[in-house]
Motif scaffolding. Structure first.
Motif, short mmCIF file in Angstrom:
data_model
loop_
_atom_site.label_atom_id
_atom_site.label_comp_id
_atom_site.label_asym_id
_atom_site.label_seq_id
_atom_site.Cartn_x
_atom_site.Cartn_y
_atom_site.Cartn_z
N GLN A 23 41.68 31.37 48.35
CA GLN A 23 43.12 31.39 48.51
C GLN A 23 43.63 30.21 49.36
O GLN A 23 44.74 29.73 49.15
N GLU A 30 54.83 32.08 45.08
CA GLU A 30 54.60 33.25 45.92
C GLU A 30 54.79 34.52 45.11
O GLU A 30 55.77 34.66 44.36
N VAL A 31 53.85 35.44 45.24
CA VAL A 31 53.90 36.69 44.50
C VAL A 31 54.71 37.71 45.29
O VAL A 31 54.56 37.83 46.51
N ASP A 32 55.58 38.43 44.59
CA ASP A 32 56.35 39.50 45.23
C ASP A 32 55.39 40.66 45.50
O ASP A 32 54.99 41.37 44.58
N ASN A 33 55.05 40.82 46.74
CA ASN A 33 54.06 41.82 47.14
C ASN A 33 54.72 42.95 47.93
O ASN A 33 54.10 43.58 48.77
N THR A 37 57.72 46.64 44.72
CA THR A 37 57.15 46.01 43.53
C THR A 37 55.81 46.62 43.17
O THR A 37 55.51 46.87 41.98
N ASN A 38 54.99 46.89 44.17
CA ASN A 38 53.70 47.53 43.88
C ASN A 38 53.89 48.90 43.25
O ASN A 38 53.18 49.26 42.30
N GLN A 41 55.19 48.42 39.57
CA GLN A 41 54.16 47.99 38.63
C GLN A 41 53.20 49.11 38.29
O GLN A 41 52.76 49.24 37.15
N GLN A 289 45.15 45.42 38.31
CA GLN A 289 45.29 45.04 39.70
C GLN A 289 46.78 44.90 40.05
O GLN A 289 47.54 44.25 39.35
N LEU A 290 47.18 45.53 41.14
CA LEU A 290 48.55 45.43 41.62
C LEU A 290 48.71 44.14 42.44
O LEU A 290 47.71 43.53 42.84
N PRO A 291 49.95 43.71 42.72
CA PRO A 291 50.16 42.48 43.48
C PRO A 291 49.45 42.46 44.83
O PRO A 291 49.02 41.41 45.30
N ASN A 292 49.28 43.63 45.46
CA ASN A 292 48.63 43.67 46.78
C ASN A 292 47.10 43.71 46.68
O ASN A 292 46.41 43.83 47.69
#
Length: 345
Positions: A23, A30-33, A37-38, A41, A289-292
């Motif tokens: 990383q 940038e991912v909306d975490n 949002t999680n 999704q 896989q979720l954003p987090n």
């Protein structure tokens, strides 16, 4: 779990570790975490893929309305985990998981208050040390032998792995036990695997072709959109079939492909089902896989018995109910196995 889950989860975990190690070297949008949002999704993945909303009479939109405010209000990972767990727990599906990749948080397995308890009504070590007179171990998951000179025993803990492995070793087991007057087939701690394997193994005990299951998978955004159903038949497989009496043993931890195997075996006229009802979790699953970074698993199918009924969340009830007590197992006593032996006399 089915083989598909094992592969997908492995891929996602590998990707996760790859991302973690690289990383600092990668720059991108940038991912909306956010917690919102999680949650969205996860909810959307179930909404578009989960196969049992109609079977379980679940209003998923109602779950969204009740849990979105809680997700927005969540301040920590633990609070978000609680919200996501609460949402999927409503589905009461033992194939649903949330893997958090966090040492501070546990993972989640739907059903039974979100966790799979340790099995207390069966211990293969008791069978091996107290009851088996002959013992052949192909792997830890595949054992066969004899309980008496006339009663054979097969214990398979999963149907994971290559089809050829089960094809080859079932031939060994059937050949070794061909002179017995009966076999006890023990899947009381079966973890699932491939339905193709379960069908083949059950076919080693079949004398005719019979429908044992139908399955269909979600293929559209509506909760009632599925592919055409597939009919599954059990029929004679391998070089020869064992058609003398067979007793199949199950417990509430017999899950997934262990249950489709139970469906198939129960269609064979020579099989008697003893024990406690199975877990009630049949469907194939996919993983996302979720954003987090958390990974969720989603059941995509609707599996039915030969009677067209769904046993999701219910399990398959044996013909003869027998449940071991924890105290007996700790003393090295398997009363269900002893009952099965008496039934063979």
């Amino acid at each position: 779990m089915k083989k598909q889950l094992t592969i997908l989860t492995g891929i996602l975990i590998a990707l996760l570790f790859s991302f973690s190690s690289c990383q600092e070297m990668m720059v991108g949008p940038e991912v909306d975490n956010s917690n919102e949002t999680n949650f969205r999704q996860m909810w959307e993945k179930f909404d578009s893929h989960y196969g049992l909303f109609l079977v379980k009479n679940i209003d998923w939109n109602k779950v969204y309305a009740s849990h979105l405010p809680m997700a927005k209000a969540a301040k920590t990972d633990a609070e978000l985990f609680s919200v996501l767990s609460s949402a999927v727990h409503i589905l009461d599906d033992k194939h649903i998981n949330i893997y958090t990749n966090s040492p501070a948080l546990t993972d989640y397995n739907s059903g039974l208050n979100g966790h799979i308890p340790a099995q207390e009504d069966f211990d293969f070590k008791v069978v091996r040390e107290k009851y088996l007179t002959e013992y052949h171990e192909e792997t830890e998951d595949f054992i066969y032998g004899k309980l008496t000179p006339e009663i054979g025993y097969i214990h398979i803990e999963s149907f994971h792995g290559e089809f050829s492995f089960y094809e080859k070793n079932m031939e060994k087991a059937i050949t070794a036990l061909s002179s017995t007057k009966g076999i006890i087939f023990d899947i009381r701690n079966h973890k699932g695997g491939s339905d193709l394997v379960s069908r083949h193994v059950a076919g080693r005990f079949a004398s005719s072709k019979k429908l044992f299951m139908t399955s269909k998978k979600r293929n559209g955004p509506r909760h009632d959109q599925f592919e055409a159903p597939i009919n599954w038949y059990v029929e004679p497989t391998g070089k020869s079939q064992y058609t003398k009496p067979v007793i199949l043993l199950t417990t509430s931890t017999t899950i997934s492909a262990g249950e489709t195997f139970t469906f198939a075996m129960r269609e064979n006229d020579n099989v008697t089902h003893i024990g406690t009802k199975t877990a009630g979790a049949f469907s194939d699953v996919i993983a996302q896989q979720l954003p987090n970074g958390w990974i969720i698993t989603v059941g995509v199918g609707d599996y039915r018995g030969s009677d067209s009924k769904s046993y999701e969340g219910v399990g398959i009830t044996p013909k003869i109910i027998s449940e071991n007590m924890k105290a007996d197992v700790l003393k090295g006593v398997d009363k269900t196995l002893e009952l099965a032996l008496r039934r063979m006399d």
